[in-house]
Every structure is written in structure tokens, then in C-alpha cells.
Design an enzyme around this catalytic site. Structure first.
Site, PDB file in Angstrom:
ATOM      1  N   ARG A 241       9.571   5.016   5.406  1.00 51.63           N
ATOM      2  CA  ARG A 241       9.788   5.111   3.961  1.00 51.63           C
ATOM      3  C   ARG A 241      10.690   6.305   3.664  1.00 51.63           C
ATOM      4  O   ARG A 241      10.566   7.358   4.299  1.00 51.63           O
ATOM      5  CB  ARG A 241       8.452   5.239   3.224  1.00 51.63           C
ATOM      6  CG  ARG A 241       7.559   4.008   3.377  1.00 51.63           C
ATOM      7  CD  ARG A 241       6.211   4.200   2.712  1.00 51.63           C
ATOM      8  NE  ARG A 241       5.390   2.992   2.843  1.00 51.63           N
ATOM      9  CZ  ARG A 241       4.579   2.741   3.877  1.00 51.63           C
ATOM     10  NH1 ARG A 241       4.485   3.631   4.868  1.00 51.63           N
ATOM     11  NH2 ARG A 241       3.878   1.630   3.926  1.00 51.63           N
ATOM     12  N   LYS A 266       1.098   6.620   1.914  1.00 48.77           N
ATOM     13  CA  LYS A 266       0.280   5.644   1.186  1.00 48.77           C
ATOM     14  C   LYS A 266      -1.156   5.597   1.673  1.00 48.77           C
ATOM     15  O   LYS A 266      -2.081   5.386   0.888  1.00 48.77           O
ATOM     16  CB  LYS A 266       0.903   4.254   1.293  1.00 48.77           C
ATOM     17  CG  LYS A 266       2.110   4.041   0.390  1.00 48.77           C
ATOM     18  CD  LYS A 266       2.452   2.566   0.285  1.00 48.77           C
ATOM     19  CE  LYS A 266       3.531   2.338  -0.761  1.00 48.77           C
ATOM     20  NZ  LYS A 266       3.801   0.897  -0.966  1.00 48.77           N
ATOM     21  N   HIS A 331      15.275   2.347   1.078  1.00 47.49           N
ATOM     22  CA  HIS A 331      14.061   1.623   1.446  1.00 47.49           C
ATOM     23  C   HIS A 331      14.399   0.295   2.126  1.00 47.49           C
ATOM     24  O   HIS A 331      13.588  -0.259   2.887  1.00 47.49           O
ATOM     25  CB  HIS A 331      13.223   1.370   0.191  1.00 47.49           C
ATOM     26  CG  HIS A 331      11.772   1.118   0.471  1.00 47.49           C
ATOM     27  ND1 HIS A 331      11.312  -0.068   0.994  1.00 47.49           N
ATOM     28  CD2 HIS A 331      10.683   1.905   0.320  1.00 47.49           C
ATOM     29  CE1 HIS A 331       9.999  -0.012   1.125  1.00 47.49           C
ATOM     30  NE2 HIS A 331       9.597   1.175   0.746  1.00 47.49           N
ATOM     31  N   ARG A 334      13.961  -0.770   5.937  1.00 50.36           N
ATOM     32  CA  ARG A 334      12.701  -1.309   6.459  1.00 50.36           C
ATOM     33  C   ARG A 334      12.765  -2.844   6.528  1.00 50.36           C
ATOM     34  O   ARG A 334      12.394  -3.456   7.536  1.00 50.36           O
ATOM     35  CB  ARG A 334      11.535  -0.853   5.581  1.00 50.36           C
ATOM     36  CG  ARG A 334      11.286   0.643   5.702  1.00 50.36           C
ATOM     37  CD  ARG A 334      10.311   1.171   4.654  1.00 50.36           C
ATOM     38  NE  ARG A 334       8.969   0.585   4.756  1.00 50.36           N
ATOM     39  CZ  ARG A 334       8.061   0.933   5.675  1.00 50.36           C
ATOM     40  NH1 ARG A 334       8.369   1.831   6.621  1.00 50.36           N
ATOM     41  NH2 ARG A 334       6.852   0.397   5.674  1.00 50.36           N
ATOM     42  N   HIS A 358       2.209  -0.708   8.412  1.00 50.56           N
ATOM     43  CA  HIS A 358       1.450  -1.645   7.597  1.00 50.56           C
ATOM     44  C   HIS A 358       0.056  -1.815   8.193  1.00 50.56           C
ATOM     45  O   HIS A 358      -0.159  -1.541   9.367  1.00 50.56           O
ATOM     46  CB  HIS A 358       2.148  -3.006   7.536  1.00 50.56           C
ATOM     47  CG  HIS A 358       3.396  -2.992   6.725  1.00 50.56           C
ATOM     48  ND1 HIS A 358       4.345  -3.998   6.787  1.00 50.56           N
ATOM     49  CD2 HIS A 358       3.874  -2.090   5.832  1.00 50.56           C
ATOM     50  CE1 HIS A 358       5.337  -3.711   5.953  1.00 50.56           C
ATOM     51  NE2 HIS A 358       5.077  -2.565   5.370  1.00 50.56           N
ATOM     52  N   TYR A 368      -6.253  -1.919  14.107  1.00 53.79           N
ATOM     53  CA  TYR A 368      -5.776  -1.263  15.311  1.00 53.79           C
ATOM     54  C   TYR A 368      -5.646   0.235  15.039  1.00 53.79           C
ATOM     55  O   TYR A 368      -5.320   0.660  13.928  1.00 53.79           O
ATOM     56  CB  TYR A 368      -4.392  -1.795  15.695  1.00 53.79           C
ATOM     57  CG  TYR A 368      -4.383  -3.168  16.330  1.00 53.79           C
ATOM     58  CD1 TYR A 368      -4.958  -3.378  17.577  1.00 53.79           C
ATOM     59  CD2 TYR A 368      -3.786  -4.242  15.683  1.00 53.79           C
ATOM     60  CE1 TYR A 368      -4.929  -4.639  18.169  1.00 53.79           C
ATOM     61  CE2 TYR A 368      -3.748  -5.504  16.269  1.00 53.79           C
ATOM     62  CZ  TYR A 368      -4.326  -5.694  17.513  1.00 53.79           C
ATOM     63  OH  TYR A 368      -4.290  -6.924  18.091  1.00 53.79           O
TER      64      TYR A 368
END
Length: 404
Positions: A241, A266, A331, A334, A358, A368
Site C-alpha cells: 500500500r 489495516k 495503489h 497492487r 490480504h 495462515y
């Protein structure tokens, strides 16, 4: 004789302070400078004590007597009025120190890059959407419904995305309060589902290999500061990001291990970015310039290196190269990586999603951890950089059909 308002008003100062007696232990102390103080003498546990009841005329005679009568009731109940007054004052001071605004500003100064900048987005959201209603309240007194009321005001202005972002910031403040021992828990998860889903902001991106090649060659031709040039070259290689890229810190980068480790803005979960040899080379070129300071991409306006570059730097650079925000954004790197790694290079989607930071779950529904598939991701990031070099240098572009 009991005091009267007229007698108090007409009392004149003398060379020395003097008392004007009321009743039941209360009196008016007149100082030589003309100040007039209500006092109450009492005994508690065999000791003579004095309680301040206020200053005339801010405190009226009736109000002073009411305070005296309240003190008498406390004494009858075994409470020392003076000690009780100190305890109440300390409690108010503690509540003020633990107010939402005080904690939020403390969190911002420690955790948010460029918090002191008047244009800082997180700061502006709190000042506009939360502080006027909840800022002065102790954080432990705030309920989910109180936060929701603030978010509804934002929603009514037609900015649901801003409402979601404001909720996210409040959650970070609450988690900071928990970590510093001033709150028991983060209450913002209780509001999950209370707001309509955000539509999601669209970030323009180039995903066609031929156009990507043109973009990369344009980036190589960019004439800007070394910090901006290096950031622009590194952006497609790491596809993090933009806010996380510009806030990268040298202490989190291990050039020998070819890894960059930081906490995702985030989710506040640690993320690992494997660095290709091309990315390491860019960082090594920049290190002599900014390596003495905190930030990799330090602000040019801050020679000490304790502020990172502006959030508009990369998009402004792309615009100067002819790529407006409707064509390509910082951005957008990505989406570029996500699309080409999957559809052209055939990389496993879960590897890509891990690298995009993510939320990824295993077949049993468990998340994970951050080191999952790290060796494979190292190979993927090197393959990605090599592929971009090939595009830029005019390699033959082969478009593969997306795998079933």
C-alpha cells in the site's frame, strides 16, 4: 449574627485578613487585597480542620451554606470532607487524563506518521467526527452506541467509506488504550455489521503487459528527487500500500536477508515483504541519502529524516509522467501485480494474496501466519522483478489464458 449578602458585599479590606462569622462553623475570610473566601471549621477524629467552600461572589452565600451542610452530613457518616474533596478532584483529573481525545492524540503522536501535520487524514477524521461528542469523556465510559451515533452523523453526510475508516481509527485508539492499561477491551468489534458495507474505492491500474512495459520505461525516465525516483521504481516491485511504502523505516529492512518486515496499517499484523535483488539495489542506492534517519523515503522538507515523504508524492510523479489518476495510481501497482502474477505468470493465488497482506485462510478455515510460504514468496518476488525487467527491456510478451 449570621452573615447576609449585604454585609458580605459591603465588607472592606483591612491591613490584615479578618473573619466574619456565619453559623455552624462557617465564616467569611476577607483578605487585605479584597478577596473574600468562605471557610468551614470542623473536627474529625479529634482534629480541627478547615474546608474551603468557594470564593465570593462566584460562590453565593446560599451555595456556601449548602456545601457546609453537605460536609456536615459527610462527617456524620464518618467521611472527612477535606479528604473526600481531594479524592473527587483526583478522580476528575484521572478521568480527564483518560479521556478519549487525550488517549487518541497520544496514540496518534506515537503511531501515526506526520500526525502533527494539519492535513493528516486520521487526525482530521477524529477532530471532525468524534472529538466534539466523545473527546472529553473517559474512554471507559464510552459505549458502542456512542461511537455508532458519531458514525451515523458521518453516514448522513453520504460518506459511508469515511464512516468505516473512522470506526477503524477508533478501534486503533481503543486497542492502544488497552495496551497502556486504560481500557479493558476494544469495543469497536461490537459494531460489526452496524454500518452498510462500503462500496470500496476504485484505484485505476494498468494490467496489460504491453502498457506496463511503457509505464516502467516512463518511470525510468522520471526526473525528480532521488527519494521520489527510488520510491517510484520500488513501488511496482513490492506492490505494498502506498502509505506503507512511503512510511518504510530502515530499522525494519534487512538488506542481507532481503526482507522488509512491518505492521500492516489495516490489520496491525506483521507482514513480510521479500526483496528481490532489484529492490535491494534500489534501497542500497538510497541508503547513503536517508540511511542516517528513520524513514527510507524521508521528506525533503525535513533534513533530520524524522518525517516521511508526502502521501501525494507518488501520484504526483505519475501525473507528471502523463498517467492521471483515471489511468494509473500508486495503489494501482497492487492490482497490476495481482492480475499479471495470476493470469500471466500462473503463480498460486494464495501466494499472491499473502504478499498483498490480504486475509488468507487454510482449508480448515484457519488464518495462515505471516511466515506461510515464505520461501515460495521469495521466489515469486524475484520472478516478478525479473519479469518486469524483461517487459521494460522489450522482451517478447506472451499472454497466457488464466488457469481453470
Amino acid at each position: 449574627m449570621p452573615l447576609s449578602d449585604t454585609a458580605i458585599k459591603n465588607a472592606k479590606p483591612a491591613d490584615k485578613p479578618y473573619k466574619m462569622q456565619d453559623e455552624k462553623g462557617m465564616y467569611l475570610l476577607v483578605h487585605s487585597n479584597g478577596s473574600k473566601y468562605f471557610r468551614y471549621n470542623y473536627r474529625f477524629d479529634g482534629k480541627r480542620k478547615t474546608l474551603a467552600l468557594g470564593t465570593y461572589p462566584v460562590t453565593s452565600l446560599k451555595e456556601a451554606r449548602d456545601k457546609r451542610d453537605t460536609a456536615k452530613k459527610q462527617i456524620d457518616g464518618g467521611i472527612d470532607p477535606s479528604e473526600n474533596k481531594k479524592a473527587v478532584k483526583a478522580s476528575k483529573a484521572e478521568s480527564a487524563a483518560n479521556s478519549f481525545e487525550i488517549i487518541a492524540r497520544e496514540w496518534g503522536s506515537k503511531k501515526v506518521n506526520e500526525w502533527d501535520d494539519k492535513n493528516n487524514r486520521s487526525k482530521r477524521m477524529l477532530e471532525r467526527n468524534v472529538f466534539p461528542w466523545l473527546g472529553s469523556r473517559p474512554i471507559t465510559d464510552i459505549l458502542p452506541k456512542d461511537i455508532l451515533a458519531c458514525l451515523r452523523r458521518v453516514e448522513d453526510r453520504g460518506t459511508i467509506e469515511t464512516a468505516h475508516r473512522t470506526l477503524q481509527i477508533c478501534g486503533q485508539v481503543f486497542r492502544y488504550a488497552v495496551a497502556t492499561g486504560r481500557a479493558d477491551r476494544d469495543i469497536t468489534p461490537d459494531l460489526r455489521g452496524a454500518l452498510p458495507p462500503a462500496k470500496g474505492e476504485h484505484f485505476a491500474s494498468i494490467t496489460e503487459p504491453k502498457q506496463v512495459a511503457e509505464l516502467l520505461r516512463a518511470i525510468d525516465s522520471y526526473q525528480g528527487s532521488l527519494s521520489a525516483v527510488c520510491a517510484l521504481k520500488l513501488a511496482p516491485l513490492v506492490f505494498v500500500r502506498p502509505g506503507e511504502l512511503r512510511a518504510a523505516e530502515w530499522q525494519h529492512i534487512d538488506l542481507e536477508a532481503k526482507e522488509w518486515r512491518y505492521f500492516v496499517s489495516k490489520t496491525e499484523v506483521q507482514h513480510i515483504v521479500p526483496l528481490s535483488s532489484q529492490a535491494v539495489k534500489i534501497l542500497e542506492e538510497l541508503h547513503p541519502l536517508s540511511g542516517h534517519g528513520r524513514f527510507v523515503f524521508a521528506s525533503e522538507r525535513n533534513p533530520r529524516g524524522d518525517r516521511c515523504m508526502s502521501e501525494n508524492t507518488l501520484n504526483a510523479a505519475l501525473k507528471r509522467l502523463g498517467y492521471g489518476k483515471d489511468v494509473m495510481t500508486a495503489h494501482g501497482f497492487r492490482a497490476m501485480a495481482r492480475t499479471i502474477l495470476d493470469e500471466v505468470l500462473g503463480v498460486r493465488v494464495d501466494f499472491i494474496e499473502h504478499q498483498l497482506a490480504h486475509a488468507v485462510k487454510d482449508p480448515n478455515g484457519r488464518a495462515y501466519n505471516r511466515t506461510a510460504h515464505l520461501p515460495e514468496r521469495h521466489k515469486m518476488m524475484q520472478q516478478w522483478s525479473d519479469y518486469l525487467d524483461g517487459l521494460k527491456n522489450g522482451a517478447v510478451i506472451i499472454n497466457f489464458e488464466k488457469r481453470a
